[in-house]
Design an enzyme around this catalytic site. Structure first.
Site, short mmCIF file in Angstrom:
data_model
loop_
_atom_site.label_atom_id
_atom_site.label_comp_id
_atom_site.label_asym_id
_atom_site.label_seq_id
_atom_site.Cartn_x
_atom_site.Cartn_y
_atom_site.Cartn_z
N CYS A 112 0.83 -1.21 0.00
CA CYS A 112 0.00 0.00 0.00
C CYS A 112 0.87 1.26 0.00
CB CYS A 112 -0.91 -0.04 1.23
SG CYS A 112 -1.79 1.49 1.59
N CYS B 3 0.10 3.78 2.71
CA CYS B 3 0.56 3.25 4.00
C CYS B 3 2.04 3.55 4.19
CB CYS B 3 0.34 1.74 4.08
SG CYS B 3 -1.38 1.22 3.96
#
Length: 111
Positions: free
Chosen positions: A37, A40
Site C-alpha cells: 500500500c 501506508c
C-alpha cells in the site's frame, strides 16, 4: 514493568491476544497497513515519529494481510486506517494519509 510503558518504536501485532492486551489501557494508536500500500508507506514515518515522540502513546502496527481477522473485526475497509483507543474503548478512527499535527490533536483530546 507495565505493558503500557513508553515505547520508542511501534509494536508489530502478532496475535489477537496481544492486540487485546495492548489496547486495554492508556492511549493507543493502531495503524492498519499493508506492505503493498503506497499511502501506508507514506504514513509510516509519521506513525514512527509519534511512537518515538509521544511518551504516553502506545503505537501498534497491524499488517492486514497477515492479520485479516483483526482488520475485519475492527471494521477496516480501507487502508491506511488509524484507530485510537482510550482505556480499551475505540475513541477515534481515521482513514488515509494524515498530517502529524492532526494525529497529535487526537492524542491531546484523549488525555
Amino acid at each position: 514493568m507495565s505493558s503500557q510503558t513508553s515505547r520508542s518504536e511501534p509494536v508489530h501485532v502478532e496475535s489477537t491476544e496481544q492486540f487485546e492486551e495492548l489496547t486495554s489501557e492508556g492511549i493507543v494508536l493502531v495503524d492498519y497497513h499493508a506492505d503493498w500500500c503506497g499511502p501506508c508507506q507514506m504514513l509510516a514515518p509519521t506513525v514512527e515519529e509519534l511512537a518515538a515522540e509521544v511518551d504516553d502513546l502506545t503505537v501498534l502496527k497491524v499488517d492486514v494481510d497477515e492479520h485479516q481477522a483483526l482488520a475485519q473485526e475492527a471494521g477496516v475497509r480501507g487502508i491506511p486506517a488509524l484507530q485510537f483507543y482510550a482505556d480499551g474503548e475505540e475513541a477515534e478512527r481515521l482513514v488515509g494519509v494524515q498530517e502529524k499535527e492532526d494525529l497529535l490533536d487526537v492524542v491531546e483530546s484523549l488525555r
